[in-house]
Design an enzyme around this catalytic site. Sequence first.
Site, PDB file in Angstrom:
ATOM      1  N   HIS A 162       0.861  -1.183   0.000  1.00 29.26           N
ATOM      2  CA  HIS A 162       0.000   0.000   0.000  1.00 29.26           C
ATOM      3  C   HIS A 162       0.900   1.237   0.000  1.00 29.26           C
ATOM      4  O   HIS A 162       1.523   1.539   1.014  1.00 29.26           O
ATOM      5  CB  HIS A 162      -0.890   0.007   1.240  1.00 29.26           C
ATOM      6  CG  HIS A 162      -1.806  -1.173   1.343  1.00 29.26           C
ATOM      7  ND1 HIS A 162      -3.099  -1.148   0.877  1.00 29.26           N
ATOM      8  CD2 HIS A 162      -1.612  -2.422   1.857  1.00 29.26           C
ATOM      9  CE1 HIS A 162      -3.670  -2.332   1.097  1.00 29.26           C
ATOM     10  NE2 HIS A 162      -2.778  -3.120   1.690  1.00 29.26           N
ATOM     11  N   PHE A 163       0.960   1.918  -1.125  1.00 33.43           N
ATOM     12  CA  PHE A 163       1.775   3.131  -1.220  1.00 33.43           C
ATOM     13  C   PHE A 163       0.943   4.405  -1.080  1.00 33.43           C
ATOM     14  O   PHE A 163       1.465   5.509  -1.186  1.00 33.43           O
ATOM     15  CB  PHE A 163       2.572   3.144  -2.530  1.00 33.43           C
ATOM     16  CG  PHE A 163       3.824   2.289  -2.493  1.00 33.43           C
ATOM     17  CD1 PHE A 163       4.197   1.589  -1.354  1.00 33.43           C
ATOM     18  CD2 PHE A 163       4.643   2.196  -3.611  1.00 33.43           C
ATOM     19  CE1 PHE A 163       5.347   0.814  -1.318  1.00 33.43           C
ATOM     20  CE2 PHE A 163       5.803   1.425  -3.590  1.00 33.43           C
ATOM     21  CZ  PHE A 163       6.153   0.732  -2.451  1.00 33.43           C
ATOM     22  N   ASN A 208      -6.806   0.367  -2.808  1.00 36.23           N
ATOM     23  CA  ASN A 208      -7.619   1.081  -1.818  1.00 36.23           C
ATOM     24  C   ASN A 208      -7.061   2.477  -1.564  1.00 36.23           C
ATOM     25  O   ASN A 208      -6.786   2.887  -0.444  1.00 36.23           O
ATOM     26  CB  ASN A 208      -7.736   0.283  -0.512  1.00 36.23           C
ATOM     27  CG  ASN A 208      -6.409   0.014   0.165  1.00 36.23           C
ATOM     28  OD1 ASN A 208      -5.362  -0.009  -0.481  1.00 36.23           O
ATOM     29  ND2 ASN A 208      -6.442  -0.190   1.468  1.00 36.23           N
ATOM     30  N   HIS A 246      -9.359 -10.374  -0.113  1.00 38.56           N
ATOM     31  CA  HIS A 246      -9.179 -10.140   1.317  1.00 38.56           C
ATOM     32  C   HIS A 246     -10.281 -10.949   1.999  1.00 38.56           C
ATOM     33  O   HIS A 246     -11.429 -10.525   2.025  1.00 38.56           O
ATOM     34  CB  HIS A 246      -9.318  -8.641   1.600  1.00 38.56           C
ATOM     35  CG  HIS A 246      -9.361  -8.272   3.047  1.00 38.56           C
ATOM     36  ND1 HIS A 246      -8.349  -7.565   3.655  1.00 38.56           N
ATOM     37  CD2 HIS A 246     -10.292  -8.484   4.017  1.00 38.56           C
ATOM     38  CE1 HIS A 246      -8.661  -7.361   4.930  1.00 38.56           C
ATOM     39  NE2 HIS A 246      -9.837  -7.913   5.169  1.00 38.56           N
ATOM     40  N   HIS A 304      -2.971 -12.572   2.372  1.00 34.39           N
ATOM     41  CA  HIS A 304      -2.559 -12.633   3.787  1.00 34.39           C
ATOM     42  C   HIS A 304      -3.257 -13.735   4.605  1.00 34.39           C
ATOM     43  O   HIS A 304      -3.949 -13.461   5.582  1.00 34.39           O
ATOM     44  CB  HIS A 304      -2.729 -11.281   4.467  1.00 34.39           C
ATOM     45  CG  HIS A 304      -3.947 -10.497   4.091  1.00 34.39           C
ATOM     46  ND1 HIS A 304      -5.232 -11.004   4.128  1.00 34.39           N
ATOM     47  CD2 HIS A 304      -4.080  -9.213   3.657  1.00 34.39           C
ATOM     48  CE1 HIS A 304      -6.087 -10.086   3.745  1.00 34.39           C
ATOM     49  NE2 HIS A 304      -5.414  -8.997   3.447  1.00 34.39           N
ATOM     50  N   ASP A 338       2.093  -6.990   2.590  1.00 35.58           N
ATOM     51  CA  ASP A 338       0.942  -6.163   2.980  1.00 35.58           C
ATOM     52  C   ASP A 338       1.429  -4.902   3.692  1.00 35.58           C
ATOM     53  O   ASP A 338       0.856  -4.467   4.699  1.00 35.58           O
ATOM     54  CB  ASP A 338      -0.030  -6.953   3.855  1.00 35.58           C
ATOM     55  CG  ASP A 338      -1.376  -6.252   4.032  1.00 35.58           C
ATOM     56  OD1 ASP A 338      -1.643  -5.263   3.308  1.00 35.58           O
ATOM     57  OD2 ASP A 338      -2.158  -6.679   4.902  1.00 35.58           O
ATOM     58  N   PRO A 352      -6.265  -0.527  10.636  1.00 39.17           N
ATOM     59  CA  PRO A 352      -5.385  -1.693  10.719  1.00 39.17           C
ATOM     60  C   PRO A 352      -4.242  -1.596   9.725  1.00 39.17           C
ATOM     61  O   PRO A 352      -4.373  -0.994   8.661  1.00 39.17           O
ATOM     62  CB  PRO A 352      -6.316  -2.858  10.368  1.00 39.17           C
ATOM     63  CG  PRO A 352      -7.329  -2.246   9.451  1.00 39.17           C
ATOM     64  CD  PRO A 352      -7.524  -0.826   9.941  1.00 39.17           C
ATOM     65  N   GLY A 353      -3.114  -2.191  10.083  1.00 40.80           N
ATOM     66  CA  GLY A 353      -1.995  -2.248   9.143  1.00 40.80           C
ATOM     67  C   GLY A 353      -0.674  -1.936   9.802  1.00 40.80           C
ATOM     68  O   GLY A 353      -0.611  -1.218  10.801  1.00 40.80           O
TER      69      GLY A 353
END
Length: 423
Positions: A62-63, A94, A179, A232, A305, A323-324
């Site tokens: 995720h950039f 996303n 997901h 994941h 992830d 989250p993350g």
Amino acid sequence: MILIKNGHIVDPQNNLNDKFDILIEKGEIKKIEKNIQPFAGCEVIDAEGKIITPSFTDIHVHFRDPGQTYKEDIESGSKAAVAGGYTTVVCMPNTIPAIDDVPIVRYIIEKGEEIGLCRVLPSAAITKGRKGKELTEMALLKDAGAVYFTDDGAPVMDSFIMRKAMEYAGSLGTFVADHCEDLNLSQNGVAHEGEIAAALGLPPLPPEAEDTMVARDCILSIQTGMPVHICHISTKLSVEIVAWAKAMGAKVTAEVTPHHLYLTDEEFLDFSCIAKVSPPLRTHEDIEATRWALASGIIDFVATDHAPHAHYEKMQELQACPPGMLGLQFALPIVLELVKKDYFDLNRMVEVMSIQPAKKIGLKPPQIKEGEIAELTIFDPFETWEVNKETILSKSKNTPLLGRKLTGKVKYTFFKGKIVYRD
């Protein structure tokens, strides 16, 4: 010219697992031999005690670009990637707006090429706006450069939509990645449903929320004959379901994150929002299951992830905080620890970090072979380093590993024949 001396090369594609020198001229690997003598004007890298592998590929990062570049952007994400030994990454859709239109796909590719540190590729959304209602124009998005389709960050709850997506993507020669989370079961849970969540009074997130969706997707793959990729994977039962589906002939693949191989729900014992991730950190039993599944091939490869969030976002109360956690710079030492603990060998490490993820998205994996353009990772398997705000190259610093020491450090990363990272 660059001469890499005394490094131990590991590349199962070319049956290399020995000490050699590598001569690189104009970006191309010219010689792989023992005892190549240096000459005038040649940069010499002493790789004594180091391991040289094909560079890594991560199909799940995720950039945050476009829309949330205060967390990360393509440049800062690329810097973190090459510091972790990665030269190919796939961005999740996303973003704000979601990657569901051709101009956004092109923007990601062009921005990555402009920065030039690594290969930055986009995935695209399965459904418009990632709302789960209407399929995107997959053919147009694929033609523009999207390498696969996912609504990652959210599941595709509607089974009819998911089936149609699998058929559409499969007909285009690509795949959908899910997901896997049944929102009817997960509700607003934040921690794995178990002893830790109960003891701390945290809203529980039952493992069945993942397991049931993994089962659904595997059955759809069996029935349609189309591929599906499980993002994941994190529970023992999900691993067993994937093993069953593969035995049934399903075209199912699965990835596992470094944090689900390394961290448990015990990270919540200090009530830290930094430990909140989706799917949640699991138990020791789940970790052991994912480790052996990665070793055996039930799980196909590692994907980080990598999910940056601003400090203030992670300091909110548990249900409000997103989250993350970060992953690009920590994958190597975490996977290398599994090698040292004899779950698998260095050849398998190269398979799960480099070869298999590249093949999954239709790329020719990097090879250490004469005539190939140099895309290499050189790392010291024994160097211990501290994870801190200075060593983390992402804009965000959200990881439970802050202040801890890891063993295994990338020293050089080569991309398209050039050094893009040196420690």
